[in-house]
Design a protein around this motif. Structure first.
Motif, short mmCIF file in Angstrom:
data_model
loop_
_atom_site.label_atom_id
_atom_site.label_comp_id
_atom_site.label_asym_id
_atom_site.label_seq_id
_atom_site.Cartn_x
_atom_site.Cartn_y
_atom_site.Cartn_z
N GLY A 197 -41.94 7.92 24.16
CA GLY A 197 -40.64 7.52 23.65
C GLY A 197 -40.29 6.07 23.90
N ARG A 198 -39.02 5.75 23.55
CA ARG A 198 -38.56 4.36 23.67
C ARG A 198 -38.18 4.02 25.11
N VAL A 199 -38.49 2.78 25.50
CA VAL A 199 -38.08 2.27 26.80
C VAL A 199 -37.54 0.85 26.61
N TYR A 200 -36.88 0.37 27.64
CA TYR A 200 -36.12 -0.88 27.49
C TYR A 200 -36.35 -1.80 28.68
N ARG A 201 -36.60 -3.08 28.41
CA ARG A 201 -36.66 -4.08 29.48
C ARG A 201 -35.83 -5.27 29.02
N ARG A 202 -35.16 -5.87 29.97
CA ARG A 202 -34.26 -6.94 29.58
C ARG A 202 -35.04 -8.24 29.41
N ASP A 203 -35.96 -8.25 28.47
CA ASP A 203 -36.78 -9.44 28.19
C ASP A 203 -36.15 -10.22 27.05
N ALA A 204 -36.27 -11.54 27.12
CA ALA A 204 -35.84 -12.34 25.98
C ALA A 204 -36.79 -12.06 24.81
N ILE A 205 -36.27 -12.19 23.59
CA ILE A 205 -37.10 -11.93 22.42
C ILE A 205 -38.02 -13.12 22.18
N THR A 206 -39.31 -12.86 22.16
CA THR A 206 -40.31 -13.91 21.89
C THR A 206 -41.26 -13.33 20.84
#
Lengths: 344, 763
Positions: A197-206
Motif C-alpha cells: 500500500g501507500r506510505v508517506y515521507r516528508r520529502d521535498a519533491i524532486t
C-alpha cells in the motif's frame, strides 16, 4: 418377352456403362460451370441417350441400372458444379485487392498502471509461496507506526521534518511495517503475510522523490526460520520481478524492528552487474530493507522469541516499476498523461 | 562521513585494495557511497616534480608591484628563480614547489615562463592549487626542518583517496575514523593501533570551576584550562585532513576540536576563558524565555527543556548543539576552556528538533556517544593544543555521575547458527567478537562501552556474527507446515474492477492522496504539509481524476478515459479517519456513457447497481445519480470543456455487497420467447427505472427481459408527458406460449402500469 425387346434392353445396359464412363470423363475435363451445364444437357437432358433409353425401358432390371447411372451422374454433376463455383468464388475473393495491413477498428483498451502491475506480480509471487495479502490503513497511530515497532525516542523518523503528523499521536504511516503488528495481534503463528500500500515521507519533491509512494512488506513467523530463509524468499521475489537471472546480496543495516537487519541489493537488471548509470556503476541496486524479526516486536505482541523466529522485508513498488521499465525519474509514475500511461 | 584513507591507515595498516575494502565495509559495517580521489595526478613521475623548497631570497619584482621575485632552493645545487604573487612569506620560509612539467590537479601543465620580463622556473604552491584545501589567500608555509628537495608527497598528502561512508543510526561509533578502523581491523584481521592521544603533563596551577546541575542530561563534563594559547592557522596536514573530511579549517584550537571529533567521535567545544563570567561552567536547563545568540549569529529563544552550558551569569552554549557567539574562540583569545563532555541523546534530539538546528555535534550526541570516550578525546585535544598552539595545560576537572555499567549478555554460539542458517565455528565467533572489542568467556559476552546502547541482548551479538557472514549464508525457503495463500474476496473484486475498466478502454492513473481542497470541509489537514497543494487527506477521488482529465485535454490527448483505485479518508470524529477504498472513473461521453460503464461493471460482477437521481456538486444538476455503492453521472458542463463527460465514484466494499457469487445456474429454456414492443405515455418526470420495475413485477415470472427503446417527448405527445418505448420478452420453461397466453401477459403489464402511473398505451 419379345426378342427385340430383350435385345434392346441388352443394348441399353451395355450403353449405360459406357455412357457413364464417357460422361464422367467429360465432366472431369469441364473447367467452368457453363461447360458443366452443356454436358448436363448432353448426358442428362430430355433428348439425351440416357433419358431416351429410360423412356424406352421395358424391364425392371434395365430400369434400375439406368436409374442408378442417372443418379450417379446427377450427383457427380452437382458435385463438380459446386466445386467449380467454389473455385470461381475463391478466385473472385482472392483478387478483390484487399490490403490486410490496413489498421483494424479502433477499439478502446486501457492500461493498468505500472505500479499496479508490480503489485500483482508481488502478490502472485507471495501467494505462490503461501502468503496472505494485506491492505492496511494509511493513517496510523504513533503507537503502531513507531512505538510497537521499537523505534527509539530519538529516531529521526519521529521528527515532523521527516514524517507527516495529523496531530501529536497520529501520522501518515512511514512504511507498511505497522501491518506486522496488526497482523501478529490478530493471528497466531505461523503467519506468512505481505502487506502492500501507500506510505508517506516528508520529502521535498524532486525528479526522483515524491512524498507519497508504495511499498510491499512481507512477514513470516514460524518455528525455526533463519536468515537463509529470508535470503531465499527475497531471491524468489526479486526474480519474479526482475527476471530469473537476478542475483541478490545483503548488506548489514539497521532497522528498529529487525535484528539482524540487512538491506538487499539485486544485481542490476539493466547491465546484469557489469556497471551502468542506473546502478551507479556498482552492478547492484538497493531495494529496501529486511531482517529477522526483533524480539522487541515479539514481546510487543505477546510472543515468545525463543519459540518463534521470523523475518520481515520491505521494498518500494515505484522503484521496482522504474527498474522494470527503465524509468529514471519518479515523475512519469504520477503523470496523468495518457501518452505516458498508454505505454504500459 | 568522509574518510581520508591515509588517516584511516594510521590506525589500521590494512593491505586490501580499496575497492575490496569498500565492498566488505558496505556488506558488514556501513555503506560506502563512493571512493573519491583528489589531488595531484599520480602518473608518469608527476609526483616527483613536486618538492619541498627553501626560499633563499625574496623581494619585489622590478616591474610589478604585486609580485615577488624569489630564489628558491629545491635541492638542485643552484636555486631556481620563481615569480610568486603571494606575500605571506619571506626569505627562510619552507614552501611547496611545483617544477616545470608538473601537472596540477586542474590539468594545467607548468612550463618555464617569463612574467613581466623575469624568468619563472616553477610555482610556489597555495593549498587550493594542489587540492589540499580551499585557501588561496597565500602560499603554504611548511614547518621548518625539512630538507629542500624532499619529495612534497613525503610531507603532505598530495594524493588522497576518500571513502564516503554512510553509517546507520545505531552506530555512532562509526562516526569516527578510529571506530571505522576497528571495523576494518575485524574485516581484514589486522591489529588495531591504540587510540590516538596521550595526556601531556598538567601544571595544575588553575582550578577548573565546573558544576553539573543535570546529570540526566549531562552524565559527564571534563573541563580543561589552557593558558598562553597562540591562536593561528593550523598546519597544512591538519587543514588538509579537515578539508578532506568535509570541514572548513578555522583556527588551530577550533580545528583541533573538530579533528578530535572526527578521529574519535566525541564532539568537543572550546570557550574563550576570559569571556566566561567568573571563569565558571554550569550545566543546567534554560530558564523560561531565556535567549542566547549562537555562533551562527542567530538569536534563539530557549525553553526549560533545553540543556545549556552557562557561566556564572548567563548561557554560553546550547549543550551539544552549538556554542554562543559571545564566548567563541576568536582573534585575541589566549586562554581557553576545553569542554569534553557527554550528553544524553534524547534531550539533544528534542532541542535540535525544536530549534531546527542540526550540527555535526548534535548528529553524534543524538545517536548516543560513549561517556568513556570523553577522557580519550580530552587527551588527544590536549596533546594537540599543547603542540600546535604552544599552550600550557593548567587545569583539569572531570565531573560525572555514576557511569553506566558495561552490559553483560548471554551468548550461545549455537543460537547464532540457528538464527543465521549457516554454521560459524565458536572459535571464529569469539575471534570476531574480540576484534570488535567484546570480552568473551564461556556463555557471556561483555559489551564494550562504545557499543553498550546498541548491543544489549543475545540477538544483538548474533547480529555481530551475522554481518560478517552475510555472503556465506545460503538461499533457502521456509519448510512450510501450515498456511496457504489466497486473495480475499475484496482483493479479487479489486482486480476484476481493474480488469473490466481496462477492457472498457480506461487507463489507470495514480494521483496524490494529499490535495489542496476537498468537498468535505472537515477533511483532515496535515500539521506541516510540504506545500499547499499537498495539505489535505482527500475524502473523494473524483476531483483528482477530473484534474487528470483536464491535464490530458490541455495536452491535446484524445479518447480520454481514466480510472483510479485508492483510499479516501473520511473524518470520523475519533483519532483515526474511516478509510475506504474507492474506484473513480472519468470518461468522454455523457450520462449514458457513465451509466453504461456502471452497468457493464454490474454485469461483470453479477451485481445489481440500481440508481436514483441525487444531485451532486460535481455533476450536471439533472444528470447525477446515486446507487448503493456510489455516484454516477454527467459532469457539470462548466468543469471540463469539450463535453459532455461521464464520471462515477464507487466504494469497493459496498460494491462487494451487491455482488452475488457464485452465480446460481438457470437452465436455458428450450421454448421460444414471445417478443413485443410497448410504448406508454406517462408524466415526463416519471423515472423509467420505476416503470420498468413495475412492468417486471406485473409480468413475472414469464416476463424475462425488458429492453429500453426510446424516450420521446415531441408532438404529438402533449407537453409534460413523454412516451417511453420498450420491448419485452415472455417465456416459460415448460411450454411454448400461445398467442392467447401472450395477450394475457401483455394485458397484465398494461393494466398494472395504467393503474400505478396512469400510463396510456400508445396505438
Amino acid at each position: 418377352m419379345k426378342p427385340e425387346d430383350s435385345e434392346a434392353a441388352t443394348v441399353a445396359a451395355v450403353d449405360a456403362a459406357a455412357l457413364q464412363d464417357e460422361a464422367l470423363a467429360a465432366l472431369g475435363c469441364a473447367a467452368t460451370p457453363a461447360e458443366v451445364g452443356e454436358l448436363r444437357t448432353r448426358y442428362l437432358g430430355r433428348k439425351s441417350d440416357l433419358k431416351q433409353a429410360l423412356r424406352n425401358v421395358r424391364d425392371r432390371d434395365t430400369g434400375m441400372t439406368l436409374n442408378a447411372v442417372r443418379e450417379r451422374l446427377e450427383a457427380a454433376f452437382a458435385e463438380r458444379e459446386a466445386e467449380l463455383e467454389r473455385a470461381a468464388l475463391d478466385v473472385a475473393l482472392a483478387t478483390d485487392g484487399f490490403d490486410v495491413t490496413l489498421p483494424g477498428d479502433e477499439l478502446a483498451v486501457g492500461t493498468l498502471h505500472p505500479v499496479t502491475q508490480v503489485r500483482r506480480i508481488v502478490e502472485d509471487a507471495f501467494l505462490g509461496l503461501g502468503y496472505e495479502v494485506r491492505d492496511d490503513r494509511e493513517v496510523e497511530t504513533v503507537e503502531y507506526n513507531f512505538d510497537k515497532l521499537g523505534f527509539a525516542p530519538t529516531h529521526s523518523s519521529r521528527s515532523p521534518r521527516d514524517t507527516f503528523f495529523l496531530d501529536h499521536d497520529t501520522v501518515l504511516r512511514t512504511e507498511t511495517s505497522p501491518s506486522q503488528i496488526h497482523h501478529l495481534e490478530s493471528r497466531t503463528p505461523p503467519v506468512y503475510m505481505v502487506s502492500i500500500g501507500r506510505v508517506y515521507r516528508r520529502d521535498a519533491i524532486t525528479p526522483t522523490r515524491f512524498p507519497i509512494f508504495h511499498q510491499f512488506e512481507g512477514l513470516a513467523v514460524d518455528r525455526g526460520l533463519t536468515l537463509a530463509d529470508l535470503k531465499g524468499t527475497l531471491l524468489h521475489v526479486m526474480r519474479a520481478l526482475f527476471g530469473p537471472q537476478r542475483r541478490v546480496r545483503f548488506r548489514t543495516h539497521f532497522f528498529p524492528f529487525t535484528e539482524p537487519s540487512m538491506e538487499p541489493d539485486v544485481s542490476c537488471p539493466i547491465c546484469d552487474g557489469a556497471g551502468c548509470r542506473t546502478c551507479k556503476h556498482s552492478g547492484w541496486i538497493e531495494l529496501g530493507g529486511s531482517g529477522m524479526v526483533d524480539p522487541v516486536v515479539f514481546q510487543n505482541v505477546g510472543l515468545d522469541a525463543e519459540e518463534w523466529s521470523g523475518f520481515a522485508f520491505g521494498c518500494g513498488l515505484e522503484r521496482s516499476a522504474q527498474l522494470r521499465h527503465g524509468i529514471s525519474e519518479i515523475r512519469p509514475l504520477w503523470s496523468p498523461d495518457l501518452r505516458v500511461l498508454r505505454q504500459f | 562521513m568522509r574518510v581520508p584513507i591515509s588517516w584511516l591507515r594510521e590506525y589500521v595498516p590494512f593491505d586490501l585494495p580499496l575497492a575490496e575494502l569498500a565492498e566488505r565495509l558496505s556488506i558488514a559495517s556501513a555503506e560506502v557511497e563512493g571512493i573519491e580521489r583528489r589531488g595531484v595526478p599520480d602518473v608518469d613521475g608527476n609526483l616527483g616534480l613536486f618538492r619541498v623548497g627553501r626560499v633563499l631570497e625574496a623581494g619585489k619584482h622590478p616591474n610589478a608591484d604585486r609580485l615577488q621575485l624569489c630564489q628558491v632552493d629545491v635541492g638542485e645545487g643552484t636555486p631556481r628563480q620563481i615569480v610568486c604573487g603571494a606575500w605571506n612569506f619571506g626569505p627562510g620560509a619552507t614552501v611547496a614547489v611545483a617544477l616545470p612539467g608538473a601537472v596540477l590537479p586542474n590539468g594545467v601543465k607548468l612550463a618555464p615562463t617569463k612574467l613581466r620580463g623575469e624568468e619563472s622556473n616553477g610555482m610556489i604552491l597555495a593549498e587550493d592549487e594542489v587540492e589540499l584545501g580551499a585557501d588561496h589567500s597565500g602560499i603554504m608555509v611548511l614547518a621548518d626542518g625539512v630538507e629542500p628537495g624532499t619529495p612534497l608527497a613525503d610531507v603532505l598528502p598530495l594524493v588522497e583517496d576518500i571513502v564516503v561512508v554512510e553509517s546507520t543510526g545505531n552506530r555512532p561509533d562509526l562516526l569516527s575514523i578510529y571506530g571505522l578502523a576497528r571495523e576494518v581491523s575485524a574485516l581484514c584481521d589486522v591489529d588495531l593501533a591504540p587510540p590516538p592521544g596521550r595526556d601531556p603533563a598538567c601544571t595544575n596551577e588553575d582550578r577548573v570551576d565546573v558544576r553539573v546541575d543535570d546529570f540526566a542530561g549531562c552524565p559527564r563534563y571534563i573541563g580543561r584550562l589552557f593558558r598562553d594559547v597562540r591562536l593561528a592557522a593550523s598546519p597544512p596536514w591538519l587543514r588538509t585532513r579537515l578539508s578532506d573530511a568535509g570541514m572548513r579549517p578555522i583556527s588551530n584550537v577550533v580545528d583541533i576540536t573538530n579533528y578530535v571529533m572526527l578521529a574519535l567521535g566525541n564532539p568537543l567545544h572550546a570557550f574563550d576563558l576570559d569571556t566566561l563570567a567568573g571563569g565558571r561552567i554550569v550545566v543546567r536547563r534554560a530558564s523560561s524565555g531565556e535567549r542566547m545568540r549562537t555562533l551562527d549569529g542567530v538569536d534563539r529563544e530557549l525553553t526549560p527543556d533545553d540543556l545549556m552550558i552557562a557561566d556564572a551569569e548567563r548561557s554560553v552554549a546550547i549543550a551539544g548543539i552549538m556554542g554562543g557567539e559571545a564566548t567563541e574562540i576568536a582573534e585575541g583569545t589566549t586562554n581557553v576552556l576545553l569542554e569534553a563532555a557527554n550528553f544524553e541523546p534524547y534531550g539533544i534530539f528534542r532541542t535540535s528538533e525544536r530549534l531546527r538546528l542540526r550540527t555535526e555535534g548534535s548528529n553524534r550526541w543524538e545517536k548516543g556517544v560513549d561517556p568513556h570516550l570523553a577522557p580519550r578525546a580530552a587527551a588527544l585535544a590536549t596533546e594537540l593544543i599543547a603542540e600546535l598552539a604552544g599552550a600550557r595545560w593548567t587545569g583539569d576537572v572531570d565531573v560525572h555521575d555514576d557511569l553506566p555499567a558495561q552490559p553483560v549478555v548471554r551468548f550461545r554460539p549455537r543460537r547464532a547458527d540457528e538464527l543465521i542458517g549457516v554454521s560459524t565455528p565458536p572459535a571464529q565467533q569469539r575471534a570476531l567478537l574480540s576484534r570488535l572489542g567484546f570480552d568473551v568467556d564461556d556463555e557471556r559476552v561483555t559489551v564494550p562501552t562504545w557499543r553498550s546502547r546498541d548491543v544489549t541482548r543475545e540477538v544483538d551479538i548474533v547480529e555481530e556474527i551475522a554481518r560478517f557472514r552475510l555472503p556465506d549464508v545460503p538461499f533457502t525457503l521456509p519448510v512450510r507446515r501450515e498456511m496457504f495463500g489466497q486473495l480475499s474476496a475484496d482483493q479479487r473484486l479489486r482486480r476484476r474492477v481493474e480488469d473490466v475498466l481496462v477492457g472498457l478502454g480506461f487507463s489507470e492513473v495514480y494521483t496524490p492522496s494529499l490535495v489542496e481542497t476537498d468537498g468535505d470541509a472537515a477533511a483532515l489537514r496535515l500539521e506541516e504539509p510540504i506545500s499547499v497543494e499537498l495539505a489535505l487527506l482527500r475524502t473523494e477521488l473524483l476531483p483528482s481524476l477530473i484534474e487528470a482529465a483536464r491535464r490530458n485535454l490541455e495536452l491535446g490527448n484524445s479518447r480520454i478515459a481514466l480510472f483510479e483505485i485508492a483510499r479516501v479518508y473520511q473524518p470520523s470524529g475519533g483519532q483515526l479517519p474511516v478509510e475506504r477504498v474507492h474506484v473513480a472513473a472519468v470518461t468522454e461521453g455523457g450520462y449514458a456513457r457513465a451509466k453504461g460503464i456502471l452497468d457493464a461493471l454490474g454485469a461483470s460482477l453479477h451485481g445489481e447497481l440500481a440508481v436514483a437521481a441525487v444531485p451532486n456538486r460535481l455533476f450536471h444538476p439533472s444528470r447525477a445519480a446515486r446507487g448503493g455503492a456510489g455516484i454516477v453521472g454527467e459532469l457539470h458542463p462548466t468543469l471540463l470543456g469539450d463535453g459532455p463527460w461521464g464520471a462515477l465514484e464507487l466504494d469497493l466494499e459496498l460494491l462487494l455487497e451487491s455482488v452475488h457469487e457464485p452465480v446460481v445456474y438457470q437452465d436455458v429454456s428450450t421454448y421460444p420467447a414471445v417478443r413485443q414492443d410497448l410504448a406508454f405515455v406517462v408524466d415526463a418526470d416519471l423515472p423509467a427505472g420505476e416503470l420498468f420495475a413495475a412492468a417486471r413485477d406485473a409480468g413475472a415470472p414469464e416476463l424475462r427481459e425488458i429492453r429500453f427503446l426510446s424516450d420521446y417527448r415531441d408532438p404529438p405527445i402533449p407537453p409534460g408527458k413523454k412516451s417511453l418505448a420498450f420491448s419485452v420478452a415472455f417465456q416459460t420453461d415448460d411450454r411454448t406460449l400461445t398467442d392467447e397466453d401472450a395477450r394475457t401477459l401483455r394485458r397484465r403489464v398494461i393494466d398494472a402500469l395504467a393503474r400505478r402511473f396512469g400510463a396510456e398505451l400508445r396505438g
